[in-house]
Every structure is written in structure tokens, then in C-alpha cells.
Design a protein around this motif. Structure first.
Motif, short mmCIF file in Angstrom:
data_model
loop_
_atom_site.label_atom_id
_atom_site.label_comp_id
_atom_site.label_asym_id
_atom_site.label_seq_id
_atom_site.Cartn_x
_atom_site.Cartn_y
_atom_site.Cartn_z
N MET A 128 -42.95 16.19 83.46
CA MET A 128 -43.79 16.42 84.62
C MET A 128 -43.17 15.83 85.89
SD MET A 128 -46.23 18.37 83.73
CE MET A 128 -47.11 18.28 85.28
N ASP A 129 -42.51 14.70 85.76
CA ASP A 129 -41.87 14.10 86.94
C ASP A 129 -40.72 14.94 87.47
OD1 ASP A 129 -43.53 11.93 87.32
OD2 ASP A 129 -42.35 10.58 86.05
N ARG A 130 -40.12 15.77 86.60
CA ARG A 130 -39.08 16.67 87.10
C ARG A 130 -39.63 18.09 87.33
NH1 ARG A 130 -36.99 16.50 81.44
NH2 ARG A 130 -37.13 18.62 80.58
N ASP A 131 -40.98 18.18 87.41
CA ASP A 131 -41.66 19.43 87.74
C ASP A 131 -41.35 20.53 86.73
OD1 ASP A 131 -43.28 21.20 89.06
OD2 ASP A 131 -41.83 21.68 90.63
N ASP A 132 -41.52 20.22 85.45
CA ASP A 132 -41.26 21.18 84.38
C ASP A 132 -42.46 21.21 83.42
OD1 ASP A 132 -40.25 22.89 82.48
OD2 ASP A 132 -38.33 21.86 82.26
N PRO A 133 -43.58 21.83 83.84
CA PRO A 133 -44.76 21.87 82.98
C PRO A 133 -44.52 22.58 81.65
CG PRO A 133 -45.33 22.47 85.24
CD PRO A 133 -43.83 22.44 85.16
N ALA A 135 -41.83 22.52 79.79
CA ALA A 135 -41.23 21.56 78.87
C ALA A 135 -42.24 20.50 78.45
CB ALA A 135 -40.02 20.90 79.53
N ALA A 136 -43.13 20.11 79.37
CA ALA A 136 -44.17 19.15 79.03
C ALA A 136 -45.10 19.73 77.97
CB ALA A 136 -44.97 18.77 80.28
N ALA A 137 -45.40 21.02 78.09
CA ALA A 137 -46.24 21.67 77.09
C ALA A 137 -45.55 21.70 75.73
CB ALA A 137 -46.59 23.10 77.53
N GLU A 138 -44.25 21.92 75.73
CA GLU A 138 -43.51 21.90 74.46
C GLU A 138 -43.55 20.50 73.84
OE1 GLU A 138 -39.58 23.38 74.79
OE2 GLU A 138 -40.19 25.32 75.60
N ALA A 139 -43.38 19.48 74.66
CA ALA A 139 -43.42 18.11 74.15
C ALA A 139 -44.80 17.79 73.58
CB ALA A 139 -43.06 17.13 75.27
N MET A 140 -45.85 18.21 74.26
CA MET A 140 -47.20 17.97 73.76
C MET A 140 -47.42 18.73 72.46
SD MET A 140 -50.17 16.53 74.08
CE MET A 140 -50.35 15.95 75.78
N SER A 141 -46.95 19.96 72.39
CA SER A 141 -47.13 20.77 71.19
C SER A 141 -46.43 20.15 69.99
CB SER A 141 -46.61 22.19 71.42
OG SER A 141 -47.36 22.84 72.43
#
Length: 258
Positions: A128-133, A135-141
Motif C-alpha cells: 500500500m505504501d508503494r500504491d499497489d492495492p 499486490a496488497a490484495a494478493e498478500a492478504m489473500s
């Protein structure tokens, strides 16, 4: 992996909303997660944005820069004041999703409980700090997938009840909802409290009120009376009372504000 969805229920004032979108989870997590929601903002110095949301009758796992919280179901609207720049990555949990966290939603109604999930937040925050939602969703998944549990029968039934209340604008009766999922009204009451945190009547009313707000905001051709009739309210006065009780102002006032 995840695709954006256009469901706008619960958002009371889209005009003042920062960057916001909802993403579907992978199919393997569909039984646990309704969707991911991502909010991002960058405001001028000394400016603030007051966000008022009518939350879904559910709990949310929320990752922010400074904290991680589990927010229980609410009985009213939610306020948040945004300043400077920031973001929030949220997970709208289904009843089974709460089982992953070992949480009792009936114990956290109208509360935000801090969580220590160091193995999760680092990856999400970095993305999220690099503005990549995405990728953040993939990490959460990935994190959720590793912690999947067998869905208890009660959580499955409660999830079906929530889905029916959400998807059928004419669903206004607890008796009918119980019949549709094949349990008694007493059993539905028990399941709803245990796995959602609030009563089935409150679940139904929240979805109908969300739908009413959406229609009043997006279809100026509809009268308040027509919206009330379409959503199963006894009359316009009952819809107005629901608005005042939950939001603190009437249906006409809300339409004028938006």
C-alpha cells in the motif's frame, strides 16, 4: 486475481469520498470474505475530510499504517476524519471469516479491537505504501488462505441468511428469512447473534436502509414514498423513522444533502 466491483451500498456521501474501491477475493476465499475494500487519500495541509459510512452488518479486518483492528458490526453510522495522506485496507468478513480469527462478533458490537498480526501487516503495508492495492490484495489473500478453517455449519447457515437479506430487496421478514434457510426463527436468532453479532431483524433493516439511501441518492425521480413501498416498509413514515434512528436525520434531508 481480484476484480473491482461496483457495489456502492453503504457509502453515504460519494462526493467527498477519497480514492475508494472494492475488490473481489479469489474464489477459494469466497466463503470467508465478501470483498476487500481499499481507501486512499492525500489531502492538502490542514484540510480534513469527514467520512460517514453506513456499514454492512458484518465485521471488518482493517490494516492501516499505524494499526490493525477488527471492527465489529455497528448499530449506527461510522465516522472517520481523514487528514494528510494515508490508506486503509479492509476485509469485509463473512461469518466464516471470523472463524479464521477466532472472534465472537457479539462481543465486539460497535467496537474496534486492536490485533497483533505482524506476519500479515508488513506485506500489506509495503504494497500500500508503494500504491499497489492489487499486490496488497494478493498478500492478504495468501495470508487468509493459509489460515482457512473448516466452516462450521452454523457459520454457513448464518452466511446464507446474510446473503439472502443482502440480495433480496423485498426481504423484510425474519420469519421468511428463517424459512428460506430451513431453520426456526429461534435458531436463526441464535445463529445470527453467534456468527454475525446482531439480530436477523437488524441485518434485514440495515440492508434495506442501505438500499433506500442508494436509491434516494442515485434516482431523483423516485419519491421517498415509492422507495419505502419498493423496499417493503409499511409506509413513508416508517422509512423516515428508520433513517432518523440510524442516521440521525430524515430521508428527505439526506436526499437534499447528496
Amino acid at each position: 486475481m481480484s476484480s473491482e466491483i461496483g457495489d456502492r451500498r453503504g457509502i453515504l456521501y460519494p462526493r467527498v469520498l477519497p480514492r475508494f474501491h472494492r475488490r473481489m477475493p479469489p474464489a477459494a476465499l469466497a466463503g470467508y470474505v465478501s470483498w476487500y475494500w481499499i481507501s486512499q487519500w492525500d489531502l492538502p495541509e490542514e484540510e480534513e475530510s469527514v467520512q460517514r459510512i453506513l456499514p454492512f452488518p458484518a465485521s471488518n479486518l482493517v490494516v492501516e499504517r499505524e494499526r490493525v483492528t477488527l471492527s465489529g458490526p455497528t448499530t449506527g453510522i461510522s465516522h472517520q476524519v481523514l487528514t494528510a495522506d494515508g490508506w486503509a485496507f479492509g476485509v469485509l468478513l463473512r461469518p466464516a471469516g471470523l472463524c479464521i480469527l477466532g472472534a465472537r462478533p457479539d462481543e465486539i458490537v460497535d467496537q474496534q479491537v486492536p490485533l497483533q498480526l505482524d506476519d500479515l501487516v508488513g506485506a500489506v503495508r509495503e504494497c500500500m505504501d508503494r500504491d499497489d492495492p492489487a499486490a496488497a490484495a494478493e498478500a492478504m489473500s495468501e495470508w487468509l488462505a493459509l489460515r482457512r478453517v473448516e466452516i462450521p455449519r452454523g457459520a454457513e447457515l448464518a452466511g446464507r441468511a446474510v446473503e439472502l437479506a443482502a440480495s433480496d430487496p423485498e426481504m423484510t421478514s425474519v420469519v421468511r428469512l428463517a424459512e428460506d434457510i430451513g431453520v426456526s426463527t429461534r435458531e436463526l436468532q441464535r445463529l445470527s447473534k453467534r456468527f454475525v453479532g446482531v439480530s436477523p431483524l437488524r441485518i434485514i433493516r440495515r440492508y434495506r436502509l442501505q438500499e433506500a439511501a442508494l436509491r434516494l441518492r442515485e434516482d431523483p425521480g423516485l419519491t421517498v414514498a415509492e422507495v419505502a413501498a419498493e423496499l417493503g416498509y409499511a409506509d413513508q413514515a416508517h422509512l423516515a423513522a428508520d433513517f432518523r434512528t440510524t442516521l440521525g436525520f430524515g430521508a428527505r434531508g439526506y436526499r437534499e444533502e447528496t
